[in-house]
Design a protein around this motif. Structure first.
Motif, PDB file in Angstrom:
ATOM      1  N   LEU A   1       9.054 -28.826  16.183  1.00 44.01           N
ATOM      2  CA  LEU A   1       8.233 -28.337  17.301  1.00 44.01           C
ATOM      3  C   LEU A   1       7.744 -26.916  17.057  1.00 44.01           C
ATOM      4  O   LEU A   1       6.608 -26.577  17.397  1.00 44.01           O
ATOM      5  CB  LEU A   1       9.015 -28.405  18.613  1.00 44.01           C
ATOM      6  CG  LEU A   1       9.356 -29.798  19.123  1.00 44.01           C
ATOM      7  CD1 LEU A   1      10.285 -29.710  20.331  1.00 44.01           C
ATOM      8  CD2 LEU A   1       8.096 -30.569  19.461  1.00 44.01           C
ATOM      9  N   ASP A   2       8.589 -26.077  16.468  1.00 44.79           N
ATOM     10  CA  ASP A   2       8.194 -24.695  16.161  1.00 44.79           C
ATOM     11  C   ASP A   2       6.976 -24.655  15.249  1.00 44.79           C
ATOM     12  O   ASP A   2       5.999 -23.953  15.526  1.00 44.79           O
ATOM     13  CB  ASP A   2       9.334 -23.943  15.476  1.00 44.79           C
ATOM     14  CG  ASP A   2      10.359 -23.395  16.442  1.00 44.79           C
ATOM     15  OD1 ASP A   2      10.045 -23.248  17.637  1.00 44.79           O
ATOM     16  OD2 ASP A   2      11.478 -23.105  15.989  1.00 44.79           O
TER      17      ASP A   2
ATOM     18  N   THR B   1       3.907 -26.091  17.038  1.00 46.13           N
ATOM     19  CA  THR B   1       3.435 -25.188  18.090  1.00 46.13           C
ATOM     20  C   THR B   1       2.783 -23.951  17.487  1.00 46.13           C
ATOM     21  O   THR B   1       1.749 -23.487  17.979  1.00 46.13           O
ATOM     22  CB  THR B   1       4.591 -24.789  19.023  1.00 46.13           C
ATOM     23  OG1 THR B   1       5.166 -25.967  19.587  1.00 46.13           O
ATOM     24  CG2 THR B   1       4.113 -23.872  20.140  1.00 46.13           C
TER      25      THR B   1
ATOM     26  N   CYS C   1       6.072 -24.729  27.915  1.00 43.78           N
ATOM     27  CA  CYS C   1       6.758 -25.617  26.966  1.00 43.78           C
ATOM     28  C   CYS C   1       7.678 -24.825  26.039  1.00 43.78           C
ATOM     29  O   CYS C   1       8.791 -25.266  25.722  1.00 43.78           O
ATOM     30  CB  CYS C   1       5.750 -26.421  26.145  1.00 43.78           C
ATOM     31  SG  CYS C   1       4.934 -27.716  27.097  1.00 43.78           S
ATOM     32  N   GLU C   2       7.235 -23.652  25.609  1.00 48.26           N
ATOM     33  CA  GLU C   2       8.069 -22.790  24.773  1.00 48.26           C
ATOM     34  C   GLU C   2       9.329 -22.360  25.522  1.00 48.26           C
ATOM     35  O   GLU C   2      10.425 -22.353  24.970  1.00 48.26           O
ATOM     36  CB  GLU C   2       7.289 -21.535  24.348  1.00 48.26           C
ATOM     37  CG  GLU C   2       6.495 -21.696  23.096  1.00 48.26           C
ATOM     38  CD  GLU C   2       7.377 -21.821  21.874  1.00 48.26           C
ATOM     39  OE1 GLU C   2       8.073 -20.860  21.503  1.00 48.26           O
ATOM     40  OE2 GLU C   2       7.372 -22.904  21.291  1.00 48.26           O
TER      41      GLU C   2
ATOM     42  N   THR D   1      14.806 -31.034  15.487  1.00 46.67           N
ATOM     43  CA  THR D   1      13.619 -31.351  16.289  1.00 46.67           C
ATOM     44  C   THR D   1      12.934 -30.068  16.737  1.00 46.67           C
ATOM     45  O   THR D   1      11.700 -29.972  16.714  1.00 46.67           O
ATOM     46  CB  THR D   1      14.009 -32.204  17.511  1.00 46.67           C
ATOM     47  OG1 THR D   1      14.612 -33.416  17.043  1.00 46.67           O
ATOM     48  CG2 THR D   1      12.813 -32.510  18.388  1.00 46.67           C
ATOM     49  N   HIS D   2      13.725 -29.074  17.122  1.00 38.62           N
ATOM     50  CA  HIS D   2      13.152 -27.794  17.543  1.00 38.62           C
ATOM     51  C   HIS D   2      12.357 -27.170  16.388  1.00 38.62           C
ATOM     52  O   HIS D   2      11.287 -26.600  16.602  1.00 38.62           O
ATOM     53  CB  HIS D   2      14.251 -26.839  18.014  1.00 38.62           C
ATOM     54  CG  HIS D   2      13.719 -25.580  18.597  1.00 38.62           C
ATOM     55  ND1 HIS D   2      13.531 -25.407  19.946  1.00 38.62           N
ATOM     56  CD2 HIS D   2      13.296 -24.424  18.020  1.00 38.62           C
ATOM     57  CE1 HIS D   2      13.026 -24.202  20.166  1.00 38.62           C
ATOM     58  NE2 HIS D   2      12.869 -23.590  19.006  1.00 38.62           N
TER      59      HIS D   2
ATOM     60  N   ALA E   1      11.654 -25.390  25.816  1.00 37.15           N
ATOM     61  CA  ALA E   1      12.289 -25.685  24.530  1.00 37.15           C
ATOM     62  C   ALA E   1      13.393 -24.677  24.233  1.00 37.15           C
ATOM     63  O   ALA E   1      14.453 -25.041  23.702  1.00 37.15           O
ATOM     64  CB  ALA E   1      11.254 -25.690  23.412  1.00 37.15           C
TER      65      ALA E   1
END
Length: 125
Positions: free
Chosen positions: A12-13, A16, A102-103, A8-9, A106
């Protein structure tokens, strides 16, 4: 409390990174100043680091996940503070601050090993 999987990360990376590159155009601060270039440079760095990270969505898998998460936190701090560090907070700061926070979140909330590795380790005990 590490509740975000490495897979999931990874998603998101990449999202983002693309958002950081596009944000100046989306939110109307593509003005050729630090307000524009800081998120775009960090977006390119994030995409590059993601390609090189040792997780499910990494291509070359050279950067350990723990190092990647530390980089995420550092880039998040820089992004969140950039409006005040570089003197453009009077024009725009919300996108930088929110995406930066958010970063950071995370980075602190992501597991350091893929679920498949963690599951195999638990089974082998």
């Amino acid at each position: 409390m590490r509740v975000i999987s490495t897979r999931t990360h990874g998603v998101l990376d990449y999202l983002t990174g693309l958002l950081l590159i596009a944000a100046p155009y989306i939110f109307g601060f593509a003005d050729g100043t630090a307000a524009q270039y800081v998120p775009q440079i960090l977006g390119v760095l994030l995409l590059g680091a993601s390609l090189l990270t040792d997780y499910e969505l990494g291509v070359m898998r050279m950067i350990p996940m723990s190092v990647h998460l530390t980089m995420d936190i550092a880039m998040g701090v820089l992004l969140a503070a950039s409006p005040w560090l570089f003197g453009f907070a009077d024009r725009v700061f919300w996108p930088h601050l929110l995406i930066g926070l958010c970063e950071i979140a995370a980075g602190f909330m992501t597991r350091t090993t893929p679920d498949t590795v963690a599951d195999a380790t638990l089974r082998n005990r």
